[in-house]
Design an enzyme around this catalytic site. Structure first.
Site, short mmCIF file in Angstrom:
data_model
loop_
_atom_site.label_atom_id
_atom_site.label_comp_id
_atom_site.label_asym_id
_atom_site.label_seq_id
_atom_site.Cartn_x
_atom_site.Cartn_y
_atom_site.Cartn_z
N MET A 151 38.61 3.31 -39.16
CA MET A 151 37.45 4.00 -38.61
C MET A 151 36.18 3.20 -38.86
O MET A 151 36.09 2.42 -39.80
CB MET A 151 37.30 5.39 -39.25
CG MET A 151 38.39 6.37 -38.93
SD MET A 151 37.99 8.04 -39.53
CE MET A 151 37.92 7.79 -41.30
N SER A 157 41.00 -0.32 -42.89
CA SER A 157 40.71 1.02 -43.39
C SER A 157 41.88 1.93 -43.03
O SER A 157 43.01 1.66 -43.45
CB SER A 157 39.39 1.54 -42.82
OG SER A 157 39.03 2.78 -43.41
N THR A 158 41.67 2.96 -42.23
CA THR A 158 42.72 3.89 -41.87
C THR A 158 43.91 3.17 -41.24
O THR A 158 43.75 2.44 -40.28
CB THR A 158 42.20 4.94 -40.88
OG1 THR A 158 41.03 5.55 -41.41
CG2 THR A 158 43.25 6.00 -40.60
N HIS A 165 39.63 -0.25 -47.50
CA HIS A 165 38.92 0.93 -47.98
C HIS A 165 39.91 1.83 -48.73
O HIS A 165 40.84 2.38 -48.14
CB HIS A 165 38.31 1.70 -46.81
CG HIS A 165 37.32 0.90 -46.02
ND1 HIS A 165 36.89 1.27 -44.77
CD2 HIS A 165 36.66 -0.26 -46.31
CE1 HIS A 165 36.01 0.39 -44.32
NE2 HIS A 165 35.86 -0.55 -45.23
N ASP A 172 32.92 -1.38 -40.09
CA ASP A 172 32.79 -2.30 -41.22
C ASP A 172 33.45 -3.63 -40.87
O ASP A 172 34.60 -3.67 -40.42
CB ASP A 172 33.43 -1.71 -42.47
CG ASP A 172 33.18 -2.55 -43.71
OD1 ASP A 172 32.20 -3.31 -43.72
OD2 ASP A 172 33.97 -2.44 -44.67
#
Length: 378
Positions: free
Chosen positions: A310, A189-190, A216, A313
Site C-alpha cells: 500500500m 509492504s502488504t 514494512h 513508499d
C-alpha cells in the site's frame, strides 16, 4: 456494503473491533468466537474479508485459515499479539494465504485500541479489494473436493523447506573485504513477506551485490522473518539490529519500527538501524534507505526493486535512481497483492522494468551478474 467477518475469542476485542467498523458506516459485520464458527459463517454470511485471531479455542486461527483458503477462499487479515510465538504464527499465516496482518495493541485494550484504528481500517479496506491468486492452494483445494484433505494440518499444507548449502566464512557478515560494486535495494509492504521469499530463494549464493530490504513490519516480526529467509535462501540473511559491514552474498533486513540507512566508515560501507524519522510515513522506510544510499554511491551502481504494498513508499527515491542512470524494477500488477508502491513508481515513469514476481529473481541476476546470465547488462 463490505461484508466483514470478525473472529476473536475475546468478547471485548470482538466488541471493540465491531464498533470501529460500524462507525465507518459501510461495513456489514458478523462475529465469530473461534475458527469453527468462521467456517460456518463463511458458507452462510459469505464475507468479503475476514479478520482472524491466531489463538482461539475449538479451532485456532492457523487451522481455520488453512481450511478457509481451501473451502471458501477470501481475503484474510490476521490480528495478532506482538509476542514471538504470535509473530511466527502470523508469518506462517501469510504463507497459508493471509493478505496482511495487524498487531493488537499492548496494555489495556479498551484504552489503546484507537492506536491501531486507522491502520486496521485501511488494511481491511485494501484486503477486501484483493483478488486472490487463482493458483493459491490449488492442489489442496482439488484434494479437498475429492475428499482427501481430512486431518491435514496447516504445516502439512505448506511445508517450509530449509536450503541445504555449505556456508563459508565469506557468506556471513564480517570485516570489510572490499567495497561491493553495487547494491540491490528492495522495498515491500502488504504481501511483501511471500514476495521476498520467492525472490530471495531464487538468488545464487555467489551474488556479488549485497541486498538491502525494507519491509514494512513491526520489530517483533523482522528478526523472525530474517531467520526464516536465512533458512530458505542461499544468501545469508540477517536483521540489521546493529551496524553491519556490507558484504556480497548477504541480504540485510531492516529492523521493524525503525529505519535502515547506509553509511561510510574507514573500513567501507556499512548499514545500520536508526530511529524512525517522522519525515517518513512508513517504516522501515524505503525512501529513507534509498536516499541514504545515494549519498554514498552513484545511481549507476544501484538496482532498486519495488514490490507489492500500500501507499507510495520508495516510488520517489527509486524514480530518482532511474533518472540518474540507475536500474529499477517494479512488480507487475498481475502478481502484486496491492499494486500501490510499484504502481506509483510506474506512474512516475521510474520503472525500468515492470515484470511479474516469478521473473524478478532472474531479472536481478541479469542486472547484477550479466556474465553468469549469459548476456550483457543494458
Amino acid at each position: 456494503m463490505t461484508r466483514l467477518l470478525i473472529a476473536d475469542d475475546s468478547a471485548l476485542m470482538r466488541k471493540l473491533l465491531a464498533e470501529i467498523f460500524r462507525a465507518e458506516g459501510d461495513f456489514e459485520i458478523a462475529l465469530a468466537r473461534n475458527g469453527a464458527e468462521v467456517l460456518d459463517l463463511a458458507a452462510t454470511f459469505r464475507p468479503d474479508v475476514v479478520t482472524l485471531d491466531v489463538n482461539m479455542p475449538v479451532m485456532d486461527g492457523l487451522t481455520c485459515l488453512s481450511r478457509l483458503m481451501i473451502e471458501a477462499p477470501c481475503p484474510v487479515v490476521m490480528v495478532s499479539s506482538l509476542t514471538r510465538s504470535a509473530a511466527e504464527a502470523t508469518l506462517e499465516a501469510l504463507d497459508l494465504g493471509a493478505v496482511d496482518y495487524v498487531a493488537k495493541p499492548e496494555g489495556t485494550v479498551s484504552l489503546s485500541i484507537d492506536r491501531i484504528r486507522p491502520v486496521l481500517v485501511e488494511k481491511v479496506r485494501q484486503a477486501a479489494k484483493v483478488r486472490l491468486r487463482k493458483a493459491l492452494r490449488l492442489k489442496e483445494r482439488v484434494r479437498h473436493q475429492i475428499g482427501s484433505v481430512e486431518n491435514r494440518s496447516p504445516r502439512d499444507a505448506v511445508p517450509v523447506p530449509t536450503v541445504q548449502r555449505p556456508r563459508t566464512s565469506a557468506a556471513r557478515p564480517q570485516a570489510n573485504a572490499g567495497e561491493p560494486d553495487g547494491l540491490v535495494l528492495i522495498g515491500a509492504s502488504t504481501g511483501g513477506p511471500q514476495a521476498l521469499e520467492t525472490i530471495l530463494s531464487g538468488l545464487p549464493e555467489d551474488l556479488p551485490w549485497p541486498v538491502l530490504i525494507a519491509q514494512h513490519m513491526p520489530a517483533t516480526f523482522t528478526g523472525i522473518f530474517a531467520q526464516r529467509l536465512d533458512r530458505l535462501c542461499r544468501l545469508a540473511v540477517v536483521e540489521v539490529d546493529r551496524p553491519r559491514p556490507l558484504e556480497p552474498a548477504c541480504a540485510y533486513v531492516a529492523r521493524g519500527d525503525a529505519d535502515m540507512v547506509v553509511a561510510r566508515r574507514p573500513s567501507g560501507l556499512i548499514v545500520l538501524p536508526v530511529p524512525a524519522s517522522p519525515s517518513f510515513v512508513w517504516h522501515p522506510s524505503v525512501d529513507r534507505l534509498a536516499q541514504s544510499t545515494l549519498q554514498h554511491l552513484g545511481a549507476s551502481r544501484l538496482l532498486g526493486v519495488l514490490l507489492t504494498g500500500m501507499g507510495n513508499d520508495g516510488a520517489q527515491s527509486l524514480a530518482r535512481i532511474a533518472a540518474e542512470g540507475g536500474r529499477t524494477i517494479a512488480e507487475a500488477e498481475e502478481t502484486a497483492v496491492v499494486w500501490g508502491m510499484p504502481g506509483e513508481l510506474t506512474r512516475r515513469g521510474g520503472a525500468g522494468q515492470v515484470i511479474p514476481l516469478q521473473d524478478i529473481a532472474a531479472a536481478i541476476i541479469r542486472e547484477v551478474m550479466p556474465h553468469a546470465a549469459g548476456q550483457k547488462r543494458p
